[in-house]
Write a protein that holds these residues in place. Structure first.
Motif, PDB file in Angstrom:
ATOM      1  N   GLU A  40       0.853  -1.192   0.000  1.00 15.63           N
ATOM      2  CA  GLU A  40       0.000   0.000   0.000  1.00 15.63           C
ATOM      3  C   GLU A  40       0.879   1.228   0.000  1.00 15.63           C
ATOM      4  N   VAL A  41       0.774   2.028  -1.027  1.00 18.26           N
ATOM      5  CA  VAL A  41       1.555   3.270  -1.062  1.00 18.26           C
ATOM      6  C   VAL A  41       0.592   4.439  -0.931  1.00 18.26           C
ATOM      7  N   VAL A  42       0.796   5.280   0.062  1.00 22.20           N
ATOM      8  CA  VAL A  42      -0.062   6.449   0.276  1.00 22.20           C
ATOM      9  C   VAL A  42       0.815   7.694   0.311  1.00 22.20           C
ATOM     10  N   GLY A  43       0.137   8.853   0.317  1.00 22.24           N
ATOM     11  CA  GLY A  43       0.876  10.104   0.484  1.00 22.24           C
ATOM     12  C   GLY A  43       1.680  10.531  -0.727  1.00 22.24           C
ATOM     13  N   GLY A  44       1.303  10.005  -1.912  1.00 18.69           N
ATOM     14  CA  GLY A  44       2.003  10.411  -3.128  1.00 18.69           C
ATOM     15  C   GLY A  44       1.382  11.654  -3.742  1.00 18.69           C
ATOM     16  N   LYS A  45       2.123  12.281  -4.660  1.00 16.90           N
ATOM     17  CA  LYS A  45       1.547  13.426  -5.385  1.00 16.90           C
ATOM     18  C   LYS A  45       0.536  12.946  -6.417  1.00 16.90           C
ATOM     19  N   THR A  46       0.844  11.795  -7.061  1.00 14.39           N
ATOM     20  CA  THR A  46      -0.047  11.265  -8.093  1.00 14.39           C
ATOM     21  C   THR A  46      -0.188   9.753  -7.894  1.00 14.39           C
TER      22      THR A  46
ATOM     23  N   GLY B 294      12.071   5.781  -9.047  1.00 13.02           N
ATOM     24  CA  GLY B 294      11.999   6.736 -10.160  1.00 13.02           C
ATOM     25  C   GLY B 294      11.400   8.084  -9.799  1.00 13.02           C
ATOM     26  N   ILE B 295      11.083   8.321  -8.518  1.00  8.64           N
ATOM     27  CA  ILE B 295      10.649   9.674  -8.124  1.00  8.64           C
ATOM     28  C   ILE B 295      11.914  10.475  -7.860  1.00  8.64           C
ATOM     29  N   THR B 296      12.287  11.304  -8.841  1.00  4.54           N
ATOM     30  CA  THR B 296      13.626  11.909  -8.768  1.00  4.54           C
ATOM     31  C   THR B 296      13.708  12.995  -7.709  1.00  4.54           C
ATOM     32  N   ASP B 297      12.562  13.588  -7.324  1.00  4.00           N
ATOM     33  CA  ASP B 297      12.637  14.632  -6.295  1.00  4.00           C
ATOM     34  C   ASP B 297      12.099  14.145  -4.948  1.00  4.00           C
ATOM     35  N   LEU B 298      12.130  12.840  -4.735  1.00  5.86           N
ATOM     36  CA  LEU B 298      11.634  12.303  -3.459  1.00  5.86           C
ATOM     37  C   LEU B 298      12.526  12.767  -2.306  1.00  5.86           C
ATOM     38  N   ASP B 299      11.906  13.374  -1.292  1.00  2.00           N
ATOM     39  CA  ASP B 299      12.654  13.717  -0.080  1.00  2.00           C
ATOM     40  C   ASP B 299      12.471  12.557   0.899  1.00  2.00           C
ATOM     41  N   VAL B 300      13.516  11.756   1.037  1.00  2.00           N
ATOM     42  CA  VAL B 300      13.368  10.530   1.835  1.00  2.00           C
ATOM     43  C   VAL B 300      13.140  10.840   3.312  1.00  2.00           C
ATOM     44  N   ASN B 301      13.445  12.042   3.723  1.00  2.00           N
ATOM     45  CA  ASN B 301      13.221  12.387   5.130  1.00  2.00           C
ATOM     46  C   ASN B 301      11.745  12.453   5.504  1.00  2.00           C
ATOM     47  N   HIS B 302      10.875  12.421   4.498  1.00  2.00           N
ATOM     48  CA  HIS B 302       9.430  12.419   4.789  1.00  2.00           C
ATOM     49  C   HIS B 302       8.812  11.034   4.619  1.00  2.00           C
ATOM     50  N   VAL B 303       9.634  10.025   4.361  1.00  2.00           N
ATOM     51  CA  VAL B 303       9.097   8.691   4.079  1.00  2.00           C
ATOM     52  C   VAL B 303       8.932   7.883   5.373  1.00  2.00           C
ATOM     53  N   GLN B 304       7.743   7.263   5.521  1.00  3.57           N
ATOM     54  CA  GLN B 304       7.471   6.358   6.641  1.00  3.57           C
ATOM     55  C   GLN B 304       7.181   4.975   6.055  1.00  3.57           C
ATOM     56  N   MET B 305       7.517   3.937   6.811  1.00  2.00           N
ATOM     57  CA  MET B 305       7.174   2.582   6.352  1.00  2.00           C
ATOM     58  C   MET B 305       6.727   1.730   7.533  1.00  2.00           C
TER      59      MET B 305
ATOM     60  N   ASP C  82       4.318   5.510   3.307  1.00  2.00           N
ATOM     61  CA  ASP C  82       3.777   6.870   3.190  1.00  2.00           C
ATOM     62  C   ASP C  82       4.875   7.757   2.619  1.00  2.00           C
ATOM     63  N   LEU C  83       4.640   8.292   1.419  1.00  9.15           N
ATOM     64  CA  LEU C  83       5.664   9.102   0.762  1.00  9.15           C
ATOM     65  C   LEU C  83       5.709  10.531   1.315  1.00  9.15           C
ATOM     66  N   GLY C  84       4.645  10.912   2.058  1.00  7.33           N
ATOM     67  CA  GLY C  84       4.659  12.211   2.747  1.00  7.33           C
ATOM     68  C   GLY C  84       4.713  13.412   1.824  1.00  7.33           C
ATOM     69  N   ARG C  85       4.053  13.325   0.654  1.00  8.94           N
ATOM     70  CA  ARG C  85       4.124  14.479  -0.261  1.00  8.94           C
ATOM     71  C   ARG C  85       2.825  14.717  -1.002  1.00  8.94           C
ATOM     72  N   GLY C  86       1.730  14.096  -0.558  1.00 10.74           N
ATOM     73  CA  GLY C  86       0.456  14.316  -1.234  1.00 10.74           C
ATOM     74  C   GLY C  86      -0.598  13.394  -0.696  1.00 10.74           C
ATOM     75  N   SER C  87      -1.698  13.232  -1.453  1.00  4.12           N
ATOM     76  CA  SER C  87      -2.797  12.423  -0.942  1.00  4.12           C
ATOM     77  C   SER C  87      -3.163  11.276  -1.881  1.00  4.12           C
TER      78      SER C  87
END
Lengths: 411, 411
Positions: free
Chosen positions: A291-297, A336-347, A383-388
């Motif tokens: 389950e991947v949540v919190g993405g921009k798209t 492949g998310i080139t601008d991913l800020d890993v500091n906002h990632v939860q797992m 949770d990618l922490g960058r969107g919904s």
């Protein structure tokens, strides 16, 4: 072995009025094996399909596309024919001839035009289809036609599947009850767009012209296009919805209150069938939900879910029940998310919060990860922490048996 | 097992003037194992690197990038430190602190600034680096510094590698002789941009400012970025070229006649080292070259080569020596060239023409395919028939041992 995949029970597979199946043994690859399935639809039925995006798509897939494009002009689609044991892919012009000859032969037996037939093949690629065997066995399949043959049909389309896959469902709508039954096959070469997989769902609902095609794509995206076993997109994948319109329920538009109910029921059934493929994944010992949540798209969530679901290192760690969870972070990082800020990632692994703000959660205990990894069904939430936006995929682990099955498949 | 990978011989690994290595046993993951390597460069040396594109890149990778960006401002890069047994990746802010503390400790021992040090780590992800053990062992590594320690250095950076990887080369240029020696490690989590892999090449050539950085990227693209074992791009990959400038050869510009000679030698050495990683690929029993020609662009050739090299079904077929070659066509078909006309595609297995104009070559005999599949080294050539671009990649098969190694890696 399979992961929580009960055998389908014949009495739970509901007949669909206006839809019949007949099975035969054509001896395509092996003798004494159900390997030919004919399905027929009552006049006035509708058919829509979603097919592999592989450029080396099989001859029958090309013929299906052509016949669906002609649907209506040359008479509506009234029958489908499926063989296992040979994919009729990478077979060039001769393969196209063979797919068409199959349609011609069945059309003669059923008194239809060849353009009213959809052909399907699954099995080994790059070998000529034994067309004479198929044509010789068609009359036996036609003679066998009946409404109550779902389980036989599910068995007839198996290749490396260890068991048949079928399910039924009924949904109540303001216009009355709708019944849906489906079968599918597939266990390897499974990846979105699509899996080496065939899926057929029949329903007695009816639809206004033009509705079924978009609905089939929507259902596929939420089911068969959300599973992966080995990341190999096959040459033959096809998912078909057939609507006989024999129930009182006829859906006029997407605004019809029954539309959403039937769409959700079709999605639920297709998802159940798709998950059966994962549960019977080649060598599978674990059923894994990503389950991947919190993405921009949605598409970037899908990229991450696919990277994790696809990683041989993640999959072997699941096989070993080893919470070697850094491998999941690595897969997120290269998705492949080139601008991913890993500091906002939860797992999370199941209910255990493993990675917090891009690093190891200070409260994470290896024993907790170990406990979750022991289960046969595991959910990884990211949770990618960058969107919904969000996206879910289903996959299985990578075991010794996967290698054995695929190293031995042709021998 | 390995595929045609002889053990490196100490006397064949040439010292590079101005470059020293020292090894220690820090007990990072296991006791009594070489797991710490310090490398030093004489003043006036140049260093350039290419690093993983993984967003979850390890702390040392981030520190390397920062220190290389400061190169010159705070004094030039003069030392490198590598630990195995722990990747210091997915370790958040604490991981960054640990990478910096390693630099601070080594700088003190060598009388340098911390910014003159590049740190590298490889091993398990998501576990804290045992920084005290590393700092405690640094003096022993420094005391061990010498020019003749290439083989020990190659052994000190191994993780799941079954044997050390090192090679040397000499090239004659109009300006004199240049010597190059390199080591690398890696066996799994190997994929372009880059592999779980560390590669270090030292040479006694010298370069005018600004030349080495672009050259390093060019060399990486033709070597370490053209191999894949499992498609997992790691968090720690780093490839470093160090030029001590202690030979008479100083290259002033790309137009210098010596430039091309040295570039080709570096590329050949890096390719040899990269291929060693594939030859020692986790569980590898076959060394496979994928040559894609006839593409419109290099990048589309690369897409196809990667899809084939990456397919678990293709890789298990190679493991089984089974010419189940339709799986290769399927991978070509899903590689992502959306306008590929498969009727122009040709494929050879070794010297055997298997697929002709998108279908099975009528002259193809299974026995011929079988013969080629028996070999330990196999070349697959694919002609896309739509242009003149080409790309080559190297990979290995997928065997039971791959699963065993990765299921057991942490236990």
């Amino acid at each position: 072995m399979t992961v929580n995949l009960p055998l389908p029970q014949k009495d739970q597979l509901k007949p669909i009025k206006g839809f019949q199946m007949g099975i035969a043994q054509a001896g395509i690859k092996k003798a004494n094996r159900k390997d030919l399935l004919v399905m027929t639809l009552t006049p006035g039925s509708q058919v829509a399909g979603v097919f592999t995006l592989n450029r080396f798509c099989a001859a029958p897939v090309q013929v299906c596309r052509e016949h669906l494009a002609l649907d209506g002009a040359q008479g509506e689609i009234r029958a489908l024919v499926v063989n296992t044991g040979n994919a009729n892919a990478g077979t060039g012009e001769q393969g196209m001839q063979h797919a068409l000859e199959t349609c011609v032969a069945l059309a003669r037996d059923l008194n239809l035009n060849p353009e009213q037939i959809l052909p399907f093949s699954t099995g080994v690629i790059l070998e000529p289809l034994p067309i004479e065997k198929i044509i010789a066995a068609l009359p036996a399949a036609v003679a066998d036609l009946g409404e109550d043959h779902w389980l036989d049909a599910a068995e007839a389309i198996m290749t490396t599947d260890t068991q048949a896959k079928a399910a039924s469902m009924t949904v109540q709508t303001p216009l009355g009850a709708v019944t849906l039954t489906g079968i599918c096959k597939g266990a390897g070469m499974i990846h979105p767009n699509m899996a080496t997989m065939l899926g057929f769902i029949a329903t007695d609902a009816g639809f206004a012209p033009g509705l079924l095609s978009g609905l089939t794509q929507t259902v596929a995206d939420q089911s068969f296009n959300a599973i992966t076993i080995d990341g190999d997109t096959s040459t033959n994948d096809s998912f078909i919805i057939m609507a006989t319109g024999q129930s009182p329920v006829r859906i006029q538009s997407m605004d019809d209150p029954s539309y959403q109910l039937v769409r959700d029921a079709l999605t639920a059934l297709a998802r159940k069938l798709a998950q059966m493929i994962v549960r019977d994944g080649e060598g599978a010992t674990k059923f894994i939900t990503i389950e991947v949540v919190g993405g921009k798209t949605e598409s970037e969530c899908r990229l991450v879910a696919e990277a994790v679901a696809h990683s041989p290192l993640v999959k072997t760690a699941f096989f070993a029940s080893d919470p070697n969870l850094g491998r999941i972070l690595a897969a997120i990082g290269y998705a492949g998310i080139t601008d991913l800020d890993v500091n906002h990632v939860q797992m999370w692994l199941g209910d255990v919060w493993v990675a917090k703000d891009g690093g190891r959660n200070p409260d994470y205990q290896e024993a907790d990860g170990q406990r979750v990894m022991q289960a046969a069904e595991i959910t990884v939430k990211i949770d990618l922490g960058r969107g919904s936006a969000q996206q879910t995929m289903w996959t299985c682990d990578l075991s010794h048996d996967y290698v054995s099955i695929n190293a031995d498949y042709r021998s």
